[in-house]
Motif scaffolding. Structure first.
Motif, short mmCIF file in Angstrom:
data_model
loop_
_atom_site.label_atom_id
_atom_site.label_comp_id
_atom_site.label_asym_id
_atom_site.label_seq_id
_atom_site.Cartn_x
_atom_site.Cartn_y
_atom_site.Cartn_z
N UNK A 120 0.82 -1.21 0.00
CA UNK A 120 0.00 0.00 0.00
C UNK A 120 0.85 1.25 0.00
N UNK A 121 2.16 1.12 -0.29
CA UNK A 121 3.03 2.30 -0.28
C UNK A 121 3.36 2.75 -1.68
N UNK A 122 2.44 2.55 -2.60
CA UNK A 122 2.67 2.92 -3.98
C UNK A 122 2.74 4.44 -4.09
N UNK A 123 3.83 4.99 -4.64
CA UNK A 123 3.90 6.45 -4.70
C UNK A 123 2.82 7.02 -5.63
N UNK A 124 2.27 8.14 -5.28
CA UNK A 124 1.29 8.90 -6.09
C UNK A 124 0.05 8.11 -6.45
N UNK A 125 -0.23 7.07 -5.72
CA UNK A 125 -1.30 6.20 -6.15
C UNK A 125 -2.64 6.93 -6.24
N UNK A 185 -13.99 -9.50 -11.78
CA UNK A 185 -14.97 -9.35 -10.70
C UNK A 185 -14.34 -9.85 -9.40
N UNK A 186 -14.58 -9.16 -8.32
CA UNK A 186 -14.14 -9.65 -7.01
C UNK A 186 -15.33 -10.27 -6.30
N UNK A 187 -15.20 -11.55 -5.95
CA UNK A 187 -16.33 -12.23 -5.31
C UNK A 187 -16.15 -12.34 -3.81
N UNK A 188 -15.08 -11.75 -3.30
CA UNK A 188 -14.89 -11.76 -1.84
C UNK A 188 -14.07 -10.54 -1.43
N UNK A 189 -14.22 -10.15 -0.17
CA UNK A 189 -13.32 -9.14 0.39
C UNK A 189 -12.03 -9.86 0.75
N UNK A 241 -9.24 -9.17 3.53
CA UNK A 241 -8.91 -8.23 4.61
C UNK A 241 -7.45 -7.76 4.60
N UNK A 242 -6.54 -8.64 4.22
CA UNK A 242 -5.12 -8.23 4.26
C UNK A 242 -4.36 -8.87 3.11
N UNK A 243 -3.66 -8.03 2.35
CA UNK A 243 -2.93 -8.51 1.17
C UNK A 243 -3.90 -8.78 0.03
N UNK A 244 -3.35 -9.34 -1.07
CA UNK A 244 -4.21 -9.80 -2.17
C UNK A 244 -4.69 -8.74 -3.14
N UNK A 245 -4.07 -7.54 -3.12
CA UNK A 245 -4.51 -6.49 -4.05
C UNK A 245 -4.14 -6.86 -5.48
N UNK A 276 -3.26 0.23 -7.38
CA UNK A 276 -3.55 -1.06 -6.76
C UNK A 276 -5.00 -1.05 -6.28
N UNK A 277 -5.65 -2.16 -6.46
CA UNK A 277 -7.07 -2.25 -6.11
C UNK A 277 -7.25 -3.37 -5.10
N UNK A 278 -7.81 -3.01 -3.96
CA UNK A 278 -8.05 -4.02 -2.92
C UNK A 278 -9.38 -4.71 -3.22
N UNK A 279 -9.37 -6.05 -3.29
CA UNK A 279 -10.61 -6.76 -3.61
C UNK A 279 -11.73 -6.44 -2.63
#
Ligand code: AKG
Ligand code: FE2
Length: 497
Positions: free
Chosen positions: A266-271, A422-426, A428-432, A441-444
């Motif tokens: 989650x430390x992507x610059x300028x995201x 399509x994201x079929x689940x949340x 919670x940590x990792x998995x972007x 980066x897109x968090x499911x």
């Protein structure tokens, strides 16, 4: 030597969290059998105790008097009863339980599962820059999870990493293994021994790892701590190495963080600059005036949008439940001298299944929705792929369009003009899902769908669309992928060749 995608491997637990549910049930069955085995042993013990007590009464009689009746008792007793006692003692016990354990063995997780899982843990460690000492205590990237590693798990991970020649990391995991062992109670240590763990083996690997890192003094110290003679013999080797001038090339312990590592954390610059606009899309089809898509534009070139709430929780659940029994590891197979050998494609740890758009009512609805959402022609389009990731599961950086120019020509539909994910689940940590070249980066999130164009206006592959699925720390990531073929789209998205 030839590579192709196939379904040869049918049972792969570590590559998919959903298969772990079966494994939990399986494990409960095994425990049940073990307990019933103990019950059978106990019942037999009780019976033998009773018979032994009865036999001792006879012992009594014989010692009493020199009476011929008593002698007769003894003769009969010894001839008859002991034969039956022997028979009883010889009768095999808990046969059905043993048989169950034996016959179910082929369905236990395999050595591959163990390796795949261990490497998943290592991937998690590297991507999120975790310390084994935190990981074994359940501290993952700042979040406390209730899980702990025992000596045995720690050693398994260490060994898998060692086999991959990552000596620096292997040594850290081995240090953790040995320190966990030292802290264990005597009884736990005995249990470990029954379960086949030999601390000297761990120490041996540790010493060899230290030697690879040129840490000879530490290696000598470790040798001195262990009483096993075969370790003492290592001493000469270490001392010889110490004196020789040729050092093995040293692995750098802390290489600089890669963009991928930064972004997955989650430390992507300028995201955030890429979050361009949000809007309700009401124009693509008449019904959208009633139910507009919440649309977030993430990038204009290559075009990328995130739709919110475009697949309902019930639809997701239905698809997952229907597909569960058919989820398989799509392993690569190596065809070599006519021997077919599946091998672990460490670039992708997931199980998946292909779903046709007419597979069921949910898929039919989804197919129409994709058409409306994307404005692409759905006629003759590809099937969908439903994916569930595994332990530390990830998908290495890749593009969805074909990298060899000839490849699309051999396909009916040409290249893949766009992808809908399509994201079929949340998760919670990792998995972007991460696009390292775009810093996006897109968090499911259950219900969301990501659309991007893989080809530019000229119909050429857009290298900026390189993407990856970051290793999962917590949760079960389910995604449904739809690739849209280029050749059905001449009127929807003409290209300016
Ligand atoms: O699961 C993801 O986030 C990405 C999946 C993907 O890139 C693919 O299946 O092509
Ligand atoms: Fe992809």
């Amino acid at each position: 030597l030839k590579l192709e995608e196939s379904e040869v491997v049918d049972q792969f637990y570590s590559t998919s969290i959903v298969s772990m549910e079966d494994l939990l049930e399986f494990h409960a069955d095994l425990l049940f059998q073990l307990n019933s085995y103990i019950d059978v042993l106990r019942a037999r013990m009780k019976l033998i105790r009773r018979i032994a007590d009865y036999m001792m009464e006879h012992d009594h009689i014989v010692n009493l008097e020199d009476h011929s009746l008593n002698y007769f008792h003894l003769v009969r007793h010894m001839h008859k009863d002991w034969a039956h006692v022997l028979e009883l003692m010889e009768q095999p016990l808990g046969r059905s339980q043993l048989l169950f354990l034996k016959e179910s063995r082929p369905h236990y997780p395999s050595a591959w599962d163990l390796e795949e899982g261990s490497l998943g843990i290592h991937r998690m460690q590297k991507t999120y820059q975790l310390q084994p000492k935190d990981m074994v205590r359940g501290l993952l990237d700042g979040v406390h999870h209730g899980t702990r590693f025992s000596t045995l798990e720690c050693f398994t991970v260490a060994r898998a990493i060692y086999k991959k020649h990552r000596y620096h990391d292997a040594v850290t995991w081995l240090e953790e293994t040995l320190s966990l062992y030292d802290q264990a109670s005597e009884q736990t240590k005995e249990n470990y021994q029954i379960l086949g763990f030999d601390v000297s083996q761990a120490n041996n690997l540790y010493i060899k790892g230290l030697m690879h890192l040129n840490r000879y003094k530490d290696a000598l110290k470790a040798i001195d701590r262990d009483p096993k003679p075969y370790l003492r013999r290592l001493r000469d080797r270490v001392e010889m190495r110490m004196m020789s001038t040729i050092d093995l090339p040293l692995e750098k312990p802390n290489p600089p963080l890669t963009g991928l590592q930064l972004c997955c954390r989650g430390g992507c610059p300028y995201r955030d600059m890429h979050r361009l606009t949000c809007s309700y899309n009401t124009t693509a089809a008449p019904f959208l005036r009633l139910a507009p898509f919440k649309t977030e534009i993430l990038s204009l070139s290559p075009y990328m949008v995130l739709y919110h709430d475009v697949i309902t929780p019930l639809e997701s659940l239905t698809l997952k439940n229907l597909s569960k029994p058919h989820m398989k590891r799509r392993a690569m197979v190596m065809v070599n001298n006519l021997k077919v050998r599946p091998f672990i494609d460490s670039g992708r740890t997931s199980n998946s299944v292909w779903l046709a758009s007419h597979e069921n009512a949910v898929m039919e609805r989804l197919e129409r929705r994709v058409g409306v959402m994307t404005n692409f022609e759905m006629e003759n389009s590809e099937v969908y792929q439903l994916i569930n990731y595994g332990i530390g599961g990830h998908y290495k950086p890749h593009t969805d369009h074909f990298e060899t120019p000839q490849a699309p020509e051999h396909r009916g539909g040409g290249d893949r003009i766009a992808t809908v994910l399509f994201y079929l689940s949340d998760v919670p940590q990792g998995g972007a899902t991460l696009f390292p070249r775009l810093n996006i980066s897109v968090q499911p999130r259950q219900g969301d769908a990501l659309l991007w164009y893989n080809l530019n206006d000229r119909g050429q592959g857009e290298i900026g669309t390189v993407h990856t699925s970051c290793p999962i720390i917590k949760g079960s990531k389910w995604a449904l992928v739809k690739w849209i073929d280029e050749l059905s789209q001449p009127f929807r998205r003409p290209c300016n060749r």
